[in-house]
Design a protein around this motif. Sequence first.
Motif, short mmCIF file in Angstrom:
data_model
loop_
_atom_site.label_atom_id
_atom_site.label_comp_id
_atom_site.label_asym_id
_atom_site.label_seq_id
_atom_site.Cartn_x
_atom_site.Cartn_y
_atom_site.Cartn_z
N ARG A 131 0.84 -1.21 0.00
CA ARG A 131 0.00 0.00 0.00
C ARG A 131 0.87 1.25 0.00
NH1 ARG A 131 -2.23 1.83 5.52
NH2 ARG A 131 0.02 2.25 5.60
N ASP A 132 1.86 1.29 0.90
CA ASP A 132 2.72 2.46 0.99
C ASP A 132 3.55 2.67 -0.27
OD1 ASP A 132 1.67 3.01 3.46
OD2 ASP A 132 3.58 2.88 4.54
N LEU A 133 4.01 1.59 -0.88
CA LEU A 133 4.75 1.73 -2.14
C LEU A 133 3.85 2.32 -3.22
CD1 LEU A 133 6.79 -1.61 -2.12
CD2 LEU A 133 7.69 0.72 -1.84
N PHE A 134 2.59 1.88 -3.28
CA PHE A 134 1.65 2.45 -4.24
C PHE A 134 1.40 3.93 -3.96
CE2 PHE A 134 0.17 -2.00 -4.99
CZ PHE A 134 0.44 -2.04 -6.36
N LEU A 135 1.49 4.33 -2.70
CA LEU A 135 1.27 5.72 -2.32
C LEU A 135 2.54 6.58 -2.44
CD1 LEU A 135 -1.11 5.19 0.70
CD2 LEU A 135 -1.70 6.08 -1.57
N GLY A 136 3.64 5.97 -2.89
CA GLY A 136 4.84 6.74 -3.19
C GLY A 136 5.93 6.71 -2.13
#
Length: 160
Positions: free
Chosen positions: A22-27
């Motif tokens: 999730r955090d990787l998708f959020l940058g």
Amino acid sequence: MACSVARSVGLVADPWALLVLRDLFLGLNRFEQLYRDLGVATNVLAERLDRLVDAGLVVREPYQHHPVRHEYQLTESGKDFYGVVLSLLAWGDKHLADDGAPMLLMHATCGHQTTPVVTCDHCGAELHADQVTVLPGPGGRAGPGTTLIAELLTGPGSPG
């Protein structure tokens, strides 16, 4: 196990792995950012990142050499996991977010707020469990974890 759900769950079925994705998708893509956001122990975070790298969902790339520090980038396989994360988000917003959705999604292409749904890739209609029929696939077979659903995987009367 001859089950794509089981194989996928084996890679990401703990909360920390999903939250890292999730955090990787959020940058967020640096260890320190992930650590600060998630508040997870560093050894747990390192293990989840290693697992995601080993599974081919994430690559580790150095951004500093003295000392060595890495960024974590989603691979094509990792980017393809976005729909799973969005499905979890939509379900959680609908069933668990008593105070309202923590995040809202805007579709950049049309500029409208959106709620993710799973649709048929042929007609575009939303898919619901009571409207989908499972047919045997070429990789289906009976075995541990698929004993009772083997007929769905192999067809009636097929040896399992």
